[in-house]
Design a protein around this motif. Structure first.
Motif, PDB file in Angstrom:
ATOM      1  N   GLY A  72       0.814  -1.209   0.000  1.00 53.86           N
ATOM      2  CA  GLY A  72       0.000   0.000   0.000  1.00 53.86           C
ATOM      3  C   GLY A  72       0.850   1.261   0.000  1.00 53.86           C
ATOM      4  O   GLY A  72       0.473   2.278  -0.608  1.00 53.86           O
ATOM      5  N   ASN A  73       1.997   1.206   0.662  1.00 62.85           N
ATOM      6  CA  ASN A  73       2.880   2.372   0.690  1.00 62.85           C
ATOM      7  C   ASN A  73       3.417   2.715  -0.697  1.00 62.85           C
ATOM      8  O   ASN A  73       3.675   3.881  -1.002  1.00 62.85           O
ATOM      9  CB  ASN A  73       4.042   2.120   1.648  1.00 62.85           C
ATOM     10  N   GLU A  74       3.593   1.709  -1.542  1.00 63.28           N
ATOM     11  CA  GLU A  74       4.119   1.961  -2.885  1.00 63.28           C
ATOM     12  C   GLU A  74       3.107   2.666  -3.783  1.00 63.28           C
ATOM     13  O   GLU A  74       3.482   3.230  -4.816  1.00 63.28           O
ATOM     14  CB  GLU A  74       4.565   0.647  -3.522  1.00 63.28           C
ATOM     15  N   VAL A  75       1.836   2.652  -3.395  1.00 58.23           N
ATOM     16  CA  VAL A  75       0.810   3.342  -4.179  1.00 58.23           C
ATOM     17  C   VAL A  75       1.114   4.835  -4.264  1.00 58.23           C
ATOM     18  O   VAL A  75       0.790   5.496  -5.258  1.00 58.23           O
ATOM     19  CB  VAL A  75      -0.583   3.089  -3.566  1.00 58.23           C
ATOM     20  N   MET A 322     -11.209  11.373  -4.638  1.00 54.59           N
ATOM     21  CA  MET A 322     -10.541  10.094  -4.437  1.00 54.59           C
ATOM     22  C   MET A 322      -9.531  10.102  -3.294  1.00 54.59           C
ATOM     23  O   MET A 322      -9.358   9.089  -2.615  1.00 54.59           O
ATOM     24  CB  MET A 322      -9.829   9.678  -5.724  1.00 54.59           C
ATOM     25  N   ALA A 323      -8.833  11.213  -3.088  1.00 55.10           N
ATOM     26  CA  ALA A 323      -7.770  11.247  -2.075  1.00 55.10           C
ATOM     27  C   ALA A 323      -8.271  10.900  -0.673  1.00 55.10           C
ATOM     28  O   ALA A 323      -7.643  10.098   0.032  1.00 55.10           O
ATOM     29  CB  ALA A 323      -7.082  12.614  -2.086  1.00 55.10           C
ATOM     30  N   PRO A 324      -9.397  11.460  -0.207  1.00 49.45           N
ATOM     31  CA  PRO A 324      -9.859  11.097   1.146  1.00 49.45           C
ATOM     32  C   PRO A 324     -10.158   9.607   1.299  1.00 49.45           C
ATOM     33  O   PRO A 324      -9.904   9.019   2.358  1.00 49.45           O
ATOM     34  CB  PRO A 324     -11.126  11.937   1.325  1.00 49.45           C
ATOM     35  N   VAL A 325     -10.672   8.971   0.244  1.00 46.85           N
ATOM     36  CA  VAL A 325     -10.984   7.544   0.307  1.00 46.85           C
ATOM     37  C   VAL A 325      -9.711   6.723   0.465  1.00 46.85           C
ATOM     38  O   VAL A 325      -9.621   5.828   1.319  1.00 46.85           O
ATOM     39  CB  VAL A 325     -11.741   7.103  -0.965  1.00 46.85           C
ATOM     40  N   VAL A 326      -8.705   7.034  -0.354  1.00 46.64           N
ATOM     41  CA  VAL A 326      -7.448   6.284  -0.318  1.00 46.64           C
ATOM     42  C   VAL A 326      -6.744   6.480   1.022  1.00 46.64           C
ATOM     43  O   VAL A 326      -6.272   5.517   1.650  1.00 46.64           O
ATOM     44  CB  VAL A 326      -6.536   6.716  -1.479  1.00 46.64           C
ATOM     45  N   ILE A 327      -6.668   7.728   1.484  1.00 48.65           N
ATOM     46  CA  ILE A 327      -5.995   8.018   2.748  1.00 48.65           C
ATOM     47  C   ILE A 327      -6.739   7.363   3.911  1.00 48.65           C
ATOM     48  O   ILE A 327      -6.124   6.803   4.829  1.00 48.65           O
ATOM     49  CB  ILE A 327      -5.876   9.545   2.957  1.00 48.65           C
ATOM     50  N   GLY A 328      -8.072   7.413   3.884  1.00 46.51           N
ATOM     51  CA  GLY A 328      -8.859   6.788   4.939  1.00 46.51           C
ATOM     52  C   GLY A 328      -8.660   5.284   4.995  1.00 46.51           C
ATOM     53  O   GLY A 328      -8.518   4.702   6.080  1.00 46.51           O
ATOM     54  N   TYR A 329      -8.623   4.643   3.836  1.00 42.53           N
ATOM     55  CA  TYR A 329      -8.419   3.195   3.805  1.00 42.53           C
ATOM     56  C   TYR A 329      -7.041   2.823   4.340  1.00 42.53           C
ATOM     57  O   TYR A 329      -6.898   1.876   5.123  1.00 42.53           O
ATOM     58  CB  TYR A 329      -8.571   2.673   2.376  1.00 42.53           C
ATOM     59  N   GLN A 330      -6.021   3.590   3.939  1.00 43.52           N
ATOM     60  CA  GLN A 330      -4.681   3.264   4.409  1.00 43.52           C
ATOM     61  C   GLN A 330      -4.549   3.506   5.909  1.00 43.52           C
ATOM     62  O   GLN A 330      -3.900   2.724   6.620  1.00 43.52           O
ATOM     63  CB  GLN A 330      -3.636   4.072   3.641  1.00 43.52           C
ATOM     64  N   ALA A 331      -5.158   4.572   6.400  1.00 40.64           N
ATOM     65  CA  ALA A 331      -5.137   4.828   7.844  1.00 40.64           C
ATOM     66  C   ALA A 331      -5.811   3.694   8.610  1.00 40.64           C
ATOM     67  O   ALA A 331      -5.327   3.267   9.675  1.00 40.64           O
ATOM     68  CB  ALA A 331      -5.818   6.160   8.146  1.00 40.64           C
ATOM     69  N   TRP A 332      -6.918   3.196   8.076  1.00 45.33           N
ATOM     70  CA  TRP A 332      -7.618   2.070   8.715  1.00 45.33           C
ATOM     71  C   TRP A 332      -6.734   0.832   8.746  1.00 45.33           C
ATOM     72  O   TRP A 332      -6.708   0.096   9.732  1.00 45.33           O
ATOM     73  CB  TRP A 332      -8.903   1.785   7.942  1.00 45.33           C
ATOM     74  N   THR A 333      -5.974   0.583   7.673  1.00 50.56           N
ATOM     75  CA  THR A 333      -5.064  -0.568   7.627  1.00 50.56           C
ATOM     76  C   THR A 333      -4.025  -0.481   8.733  1.00 50.56           C
ATOM     77  O   THR A 333      -3.746  -1.466   9.432  1.00 50.56           O
ATOM     78  CB  THR A 333      -4.368  -0.649   6.256  1.00 50.56           C
TER      79      THR A 333
END
Length: 358
Positions: A72-75, A322-333
């Motif tokens: 996920g970090n490589e995204v 899109m940015a809030p969705v991606v950041i939120g998902y990664q934070a949840w991970t």
């Protein structure tokens, strides 16, 4: 602030996210062989085998600290590259054509690291695992160094002609400032990774990670401080002195905090140091995106390298959704996998046996 400046800042933010998150991934890969060594090699064959099993569990514990998050970090890198291509196509074309070989080496190293991480546990064989560990190490050291070399050259400028083509050769990209940039990235990422391992582990692995962070903190302070000061004196502006101070103060704080085994706060300050250095680089670069040492008139800037206003507007709306969705998902991970790991949590090795003697 216009859309051109906004997307310059947005690309800087994407690279900040990449270097902060992938930075400790690289650091974990760099340090994995050192933190996974057996503590007390024995002479008896059975005891050596037992020590080897312990060492393997230690290496797996280190690797598992980034197991759920490294891909996920490589995204962030993929997103930064896509944003660069869409927002500043001239910058993208000149950069990737002129830095073709270093960027290709980074790509090959990242692919090697991905394959080594994914396939390491597929075969239960010590030789196979050692080769995968070598791949993880190479795939961590090479990008860390080359990213520092690349960004140092972007800031200091390279030979660009009137056709926006880089005329410098590979050896021209390996000057003292660029090599210091590579050393800075490698040391700071290694320190960032050591502190992250200490934050995410317990037991023997945690103790070894703390010791490694203590050893790395002073060299990272000296080398990183030297690079930041050189960048400021040669390319910085008045306001970027603040970033030099923030980076230096953060690394000094890490030296003190690792000595006191305060890995949580130490990780905060290694993160701040990485952010400060990246902002210093982009702040020193603006309003250029690739300065030309051949003639300043040939330099690429945020104005002459950007896409049309309509393209930038569409990109802005897409990013806003899109940015809030991606950041939120990664934070949840990260929240889900927040607990510490120890060798007690690592099961026995499984996988296809090659029939070799262990």
């Amino acid at each position: 602030m216009g859309l051109q400046e906004f997307w310059f800042i947005a690309i800087a933010v994407l690279f900040i996210g990449y270097f902060v998150l992938e930075g400790f991934d690289f650091g974990v890969g760099m340090l994995m062989p050192f933190l996974g060594r057996e503590r007390s090699p024995r002479s008896d064959s059975e005891e050596r085998h037992a020590d080897a099993e312990v060492g393997e569990k230690r290496r797996r514990a280190v690797l598992n600290t980034i197991g759920p998050v490294w891909d996920g970090n490589e995204v962030w890198l993929i997103t930064a590259g896509g944003a660069l291509f869409a927002a500043f196509p001239e910058w993208y074309a000149t950069l990737f054509a002129g830095f073709y070989l270093p960027l290709l080496l980074i790509l090959v190293a990242l692919i090697l690291r991905i394959c080594a991480i994914e396939y390491r546990g597929k075969i239960d064989d010590p030789v196979w695992r050692r080769r995968c560990d070598l791949g993880i190490g190479i795939g961590s050291w090479v990008p860390a160094v080359l990213w520092g070399v690349a960004f140092a050259n972007i800031v200091s400028g390279v030979a660009i002609d009137e056709n926006k083509k880089v005329t410098a050769g590979l050896l021209d990209l390996l000057g003292p400032y660029a090599l210091l940039g590579g050393a800075t990235m490698a040391l700071v990422f290694a320190l960032h990774g050591a502190v992250f391992i200490a934050l995410k582990t317990s037991g023997d692995v945690h103790e070894d990670a703390v010791r490694m962070a203590v050893r790395l903190s002073i060299p990272a302070l000296i080398v990183g401080g030297g690079f930041a000061l050189w960048t400021q004196l040669a390319h910085g502006t008045t306001w970027t002195w603040i970033l030099v101070g923030v980076a230096a103060a953060s690394l000094i704080a890490v030296v003190a905090l690792t000595a006191k085994v305060r890995e949580g706060w130490a990780f905060v300050f290694t993160t701040v140091a990485v952010i400060a250095v990246v902002v210093l680089l982009f702040g020193s670069l603006f309003p250029d995106v690739m300065p030309s040492t051949t003639d300043p008139a040939f330099s690429l800037t945020v104005e002459n390298a950007s896409s049309s206003p309509y393209t930038l507007k569409v990109m802005t709306w897409a990013a806003a959704f899109m940015a809030p969705v991606v950041i939120g998902y990664q934070a949840w991970t990260y929240w889900v996998f927040r607990k510490r790991i120890s060798t007690a949590h690592i099961p026995d090795s499984i996988g296809l046996s090659l029939g070799r003697s262990k």
